[in-house]
Design a protein around this motif. Structure first.
Motif, PDB file in Angstrom:
ATOM      1  N   GLY A  43       2.551   4.919  -4.786  1.00 53.98           N
ATOM      2  CA  GLY A  43       2.824   3.757  -3.970  1.00 53.98           C
ATOM      3  C   GLY A  43       4.131   3.098  -4.336  1.00 53.98           C
ATOM      4  O   GLY A  43       4.643   3.278  -5.445  1.00 53.98           O
ATOM      5  N   LYS A 102      13.507   2.725   6.283  1.00 54.60           N
ATOM      6  CA  LYS A 102      12.970   4.060   6.067  1.00 54.60           C
ATOM      7  C   LYS A 102      13.329   4.624   4.697  1.00 54.60           C
ATOM      8  O   LYS A 102      12.844   5.690   4.323  1.00 54.60           O
ATOM      9  CB  LYS A 102      13.430   4.999   7.181  1.00 54.60           C
ATOM     10  CG  LYS A 102      12.849   4.604   8.525  1.00 54.60           C
ATOM     11  CD  LYS A 102      13.268   5.531   9.637  1.00 54.60           C
ATOM     12  CE  LYS A 102      12.658   5.054  10.961  1.00 54.60           C
ATOM     13  NZ  LYS A 102      13.044   5.905  12.098  1.00 54.60           N
TER      14      LYS A 102
ATOM     15  N   TYR B  33      -3.141  -6.082   2.791  1.00 51.07           N
ATOM     16  CA  TYR B  33      -2.508  -5.364   3.888  1.00 51.07           C
ATOM     17  C   TYR B  33      -2.870  -3.876   3.829  1.00 51.07           C
ATOM     18  O   TYR B  33      -3.094  -3.336   2.750  1.00 51.07           O
ATOM     19  CB  TYR B  33      -0.978  -5.465   3.777  1.00 51.07           C
ATOM     20  CG  TYR B  33      -0.462  -6.863   3.555  1.00 51.07           C
ATOM     21  CD1 TYR B  33      -0.379  -7.389   2.267  1.00 51.07           C
ATOM     22  CD2 TYR B  33      -0.036  -7.650   4.616  1.00 51.07           C
ATOM     23  CE1 TYR B  33       0.100  -8.672   2.051  1.00 51.07           C
ATOM     24  CE2 TYR B  33       0.444  -8.935   4.408  1.00 51.07           C
ATOM     25  CZ  TYR B  33       0.503  -9.437   3.122  1.00 51.07           C
ATOM     26  OH  TYR B  33       0.972 -10.714   2.910  1.00 51.07           O
ATOM     27  N   TYR B  35      -1.082  -0.284   5.214  1.00 49.47           N
ATOM     28  CA  TYR B  35       0.053   0.395   5.827  1.00 49.47           C
ATOM     29  C   TYR B  35      -0.255   1.899   5.910  1.00 49.47           C
ATOM     30  O   TYR B  35      -1.003   2.436   5.110  1.00 49.47           O
ATOM     31  CB  TYR B  35       1.311   0.254   4.975  1.00 49.47           C
ATOM     32  CG  TYR B  35       1.892  -1.139   4.883  1.00 49.47           C
ATOM     33  CD1 TYR B  35       1.438  -2.040   3.913  1.00 49.47           C
ATOM     34  CD2 TYR B  35       2.918  -1.544   5.733  1.00 49.47           C
ATOM     35  CE1 TYR B  35       1.985  -3.311   3.806  1.00 49.47           C
ATOM     36  CE2 TYR B  35       3.475  -2.815   5.628  1.00 49.47           C
ATOM     37  CZ  TYR B  35       3.000  -3.688   4.667  1.00 49.47           C
ATOM     38  OH  TYR B  35       3.555  -4.947   4.565  1.00 49.47           O
ATOM     39  N   GLN B  37       2.091   5.549   5.996  1.00 55.82           N
ATOM     40  CA  GLN B  37       3.444   6.045   5.769  1.00 55.82           C
ATOM     41  C   GLN B  37       3.539   7.468   6.283  1.00 55.82           C
ATOM     42  O   GLN B  37       2.806   8.348   5.829  1.00 55.82           O
ATOM     43  CB  GLN B  37       3.812   5.999   4.285  1.00 55.82           C
ATOM     44  CG  GLN B  37       5.266   6.329   4.022  1.00 55.82           C
ATOM     45  CD  GLN B  37       5.650   6.125   2.569  1.00 55.82           C
ATOM     46  OE1 GLN B  37       4.886   6.432   1.660  1.00 55.82           O
ATOM     47  NE2 GLN B  37       6.839   5.575   2.330  1.00 55.82           N
ATOM     48  N   GLY B  40       9.685  10.174   8.342  1.00 55.50           N
ATOM     49  CA  GLY B  40      10.584   9.800   9.426  1.00 55.50           C
ATOM     50  C   GLY B  40      10.283   8.465  10.070  1.00 55.50           C
ATOM     51  O   GLY B  40      11.109   7.936  10.804  1.00 55.50           O
ATOM     52  N   LEU B  41       9.099   7.932   9.796  1.00 58.14           N
ATOM     53  CA  LEU B  41       8.704   6.650  10.407  1.00 58.14           C
ATOM     54  C   LEU B  41       8.591   5.524   9.399  1.00 58.14           C
ATOM     55  O   LEU B  41       8.497   4.363   9.759  1.00 58.14           O
ATOM     56  CB  LEU B  41       7.387   6.810  11.156  1.00 58.14           C
ATOM     57  CG  LEU B  41       7.405   7.782  12.333  1.00 58.14           C
ATOM     58  CD1 LEU B  41       6.017   7.919  12.935  1.00 58.14           C
ATOM     59  CD2 LEU B  41       8.401   7.332  13.400  1.00 58.14           C
ATOM     60  N   GLY B  42       8.528   5.864   8.129  1.00 56.07           N
ATOM     61  CA  GLY B  42       8.436   4.836   7.113  1.00 56.07           C
ATOM     62  C   GLY B  42       7.060   4.197   7.036  1.00 56.07           C
ATOM     63  O   GLY B  42       6.065   4.722   7.535  1.00 56.07           O
ATOM     64  N   LEU B  43       7.024   3.030   6.423  1.00 52.34           N
ATOM     65  CA  LEU B  43       5.785   2.276   6.273  1.00 52.34           C
ATOM     66  C   LEU B  43       5.555   1.395   7.491  1.00 52.34           C
ATOM     67  O   LEU B  43       6.429   0.624   7.875  1.00 52.34           O
ATOM     68  CB  LEU B  43       5.865   1.391   5.024  1.00 52.34           C
ATOM     69  CG  LEU B  43       5.639   2.066   3.693  1.00 52.34           C
ATOM     70  CD1 LEU B  43       6.234   1.251   2.564  1.00 52.34           C
ATOM     71  CD2 LEU B  43       4.150   2.279   3.458  1.00 52.34           C
ATOM     72  N   LEU B  45       2.686  -1.318   9.337  1.00 50.65           N
ATOM     73  CA  LEU B  45       1.528  -2.159   9.079  1.00 50.65           C
ATOM     74  C   LEU B  45       0.426  -1.872  10.086  1.00 50.65           C
ATOM     75  O   LEU B  45       0.657  -1.864  11.290  1.00 50.65           O
ATOM     76  CB  LEU B  45       1.920  -3.634   9.153  1.00 50.65           C
ATOM     77  CG  LEU B  45       0.811  -4.631   8.859  1.00 50.65           C
ATOM     78  CD1 LEU B  45       0.438  -4.578   7.378  1.00 50.65           C
ATOM     79  CD2 LEU B  45       1.258  -6.037   9.250  1.00 50.65           C
ATOM     80  N   PHE B  90      -1.585   3.182   2.411  1.00 49.74           N
ATOM     81  CA  PHE B  90      -1.376   2.305   1.270  1.00 49.74           C
ATOM     82  C   PHE B  90      -1.967   0.939   1.545  1.00 49.74           C
ATOM     83  O   PHE B  90      -1.748   0.349   2.603  1.00 49.74           O
ATOM     84  CB  PHE B  90       0.112   2.151   0.970  1.00 49.74           C
ATOM     85  CG  PHE B  90       0.755   3.385   0.425  1.00 49.74           C
ATOM     86  CD1 PHE B  90       1.542   4.188   1.222  1.00 49.74           C
ATOM     87  CD2 PHE B  90       0.569   3.745  -0.912  1.00 49.74           C
ATOM     88  CE1 PHE B  90       2.137   5.336   0.719  1.00 49.74           C
ATOM     89  CE2 PHE B  90       1.159   4.887  -1.423  1.00 49.74           C
ATOM     90  CZ  PHE B  90       1.940   5.682  -0.607  1.00 49.74           C
ATOM     91  N   PHE B 103       1.600  -2.718  -4.213  1.00 47.00           N
ATOM     92  CA  PHE B 103       0.948  -1.609  -3.543  1.00 47.00           C
ATOM     93  C   PHE B 103       0.011  -0.829  -4.454  1.00 47.00           C
ATOM     94  O   PHE B 103       0.236  -0.725  -5.667  1.00 47.00           O
ATOM     95  CB  PHE B 103       2.002  -0.648  -2.989  1.00 47.00           C
ATOM     96  CG  PHE B 103       2.676  -1.173  -1.755  1.00 47.00           C
ATOM     97  CD1 PHE B 103       3.658  -2.137  -1.836  1.00 47.00           C
ATOM     98  CD2 PHE B 103       2.316  -0.696  -0.510  1.00 47.00           C
ATOM     99  CE1 PHE B 103       4.268  -2.635  -0.684  1.00 47.00           C
ATOM    100  CE2 PHE B 103       2.925  -1.167   0.649  1.00 47.00           C
ATOM    101  CZ  PHE B 103       3.899  -2.144   0.554  1.00 47.00           C
ATOM    102  N   GLY B 104      -1.023  -0.272  -3.832  1.00 43.06           N
ATOM    103  CA  GLY B 104      -1.906   0.661  -4.513  1.00 43.06           C
ATOM    104  C   GLY B 104      -1.313   2.059  -4.537  1.00 43.06           C
ATOM    105  O   GLY B 104      -0.234   2.296  -3.987  1.00 43.06           O
ATOM    106  N   PRO B 105      -2.033   3.016  -5.127  1.00 39.84           N
ATOM    107  CA  PRO B 105      -1.525   4.376  -5.285  1.00 39.84           C
ATOM    108  C   PRO B 105      -1.608   5.224  -4.023  1.00 39.84           C
ATOM    109  O   PRO B 105      -1.002   6.301  -3.961  1.00 39.84           O
ATOM    110  CB  PRO B 105      -2.402   4.961  -6.383  1.00 39.84           C
ATOM    111  CG  PRO B 105      -3.677   4.196  -6.271  1.00 39.84           C
ATOM    112  CD  PRO B 105      -3.294   2.806  -5.851  1.00 39.84           C
ATOM    113  N   ARG B 108      -4.295   9.949   0.646  1.00 39.97           N
ATOM    114  CA  ARG B 108      -3.749  10.968   1.550  1.00 39.97           C
ATOM    115  C   ARG B 108      -4.871  11.492   2.411  1.00 39.97           C
ATOM    116  O   ARG B 108      -5.824  12.082   1.905  1.00 39.97           O
ATOM    117  CB  ARG B 108      -3.110  12.101   0.747  1.00 39.97           C
ATOM    118  CG  ARG B 108      -2.462  13.173   1.618  1.00 39.97           C
ATOM    119  CD  ARG B 108      -1.732  14.201   0.753  1.00 39.97           C
ATOM    120  NE  ARG B 108      -0.612  13.605   0.049  1.00 39.97           N
ATOM    121  CZ  ARG B 108       0.599  13.441   0.560  1.00 39.97           C
ATOM    122  NH1 ARG B 108       0.863  13.841   1.796  1.00 39.97           N
ATOM    123  NH2 ARG B 108       1.564  12.900  -0.165  1.00 39.97           N
TER     124      ARG B 108
END
Lengths: 110, 112
Positions: A43, A102, B33, B35, B37, B40-43, B45, B90, B103-105, B108
């Motif tokens: 994370g 990004k 929160y 999220y 990830q 190509g799109l990132g994080l 919400l 996340f 953030f947490g770990p 997947r």
């Protein structure tokens, strides 16, 4: 619309070769800018918060600076262990969440 | 423990199945929160909660639900998983508003 853009997308450096990462933002009334480091499979790890133009924060080989339009993450004499993806983020207008760029993936080779 | 824990670490799920991702924090943060990830799109919400008993929708809430029965826990439920929900999820917590988040770990998740 609030946006965060980071450049470059990827950066390869030799150990000891200093450089800077850029984070530009378009938000009305900036209420903070955050830098994170993310290692593969983990994370995001919080690094810095900057609140006003001219502010600087330092941690080991990293220094973050802020202007009215952008922030820079300066990396001085990087080491291979600095290799990671660096993310920046700003609060959205409602103050309910962070808008993330990004990221820039940094690779430092020895 | 100190910080945020997420479970499971990873999961492979058949499409159409229901799944709950767990998140617990011990920092007494008011806000939490979720999220996702994606390359190509990132994080992005999914949902947030400013305080126990309240929740709100983020940028990509469709197909997900959350609850906040107490300060520490913020589970994310996929009622009927679809392959487009394959991602890394996340959980984060913070003081809320314009403050930093932690953030947490991550979890997947693969939906087949």
């Amino acid at each position: 619309e609030d946006q965060v853009t980071q450049s470059p997308e990827a950066l390869r450096l030799q150990e000891g070769e200093s450089s800077s990462l850029n984070c530009s933002y378009t938000v009305s009334g900036l209420r903070g800018l955050f830098w994170y480091r993310q290692d593969p499979g983990k994370g995001p790890e919080f690094l810095f918060t900057l609140y006003s133009a001219g502010e600087e924060k330092e941690k080991e080989r990293l220094k973050a600076t802020l202007t009215k339009k952008e922030s820079f993450l300066h990396i001085t004499a990087p080491k291979p262990e600095d290799s990671a993806t660096y993310l920046c983020a700003v609060p959205n207008q409602a103050g309910t969440a962070l808008i993330f760029g990004k990221g820039t993936t940094l690779s430092v080779s020895s | 423990i100190a910080g945020i824990t997420q479970a499971p670490t990873s999961q492979i799920l058949a499409a159409g199945r229901r799944m709950t991702l767990r998140c617990t924090q011990d920092m007494r943060h008011n806000a939490m929160y979720w999220y996702r990830q994606d390359l190509g799109l990132g994080l992005r919400l999914i949902h947030y909660s400013n305080t126990a008993g309240t929740t709100g929708k983020g940028e990509v809430p469709d197909g997900y639900s959350v609850s906040r029965a107490n300060t520490d826990d913020f589970p994310l439920t996929l009622a009927s998983a679809v392959p487009s929900q394959t991602s890394v999820y996340f959980c984060a917590s913070g003081s809320g508003g314009d403050r930093e988040q932690f953030f947490g770990p991550g979890t997947r998740l693969t939906v087949l």
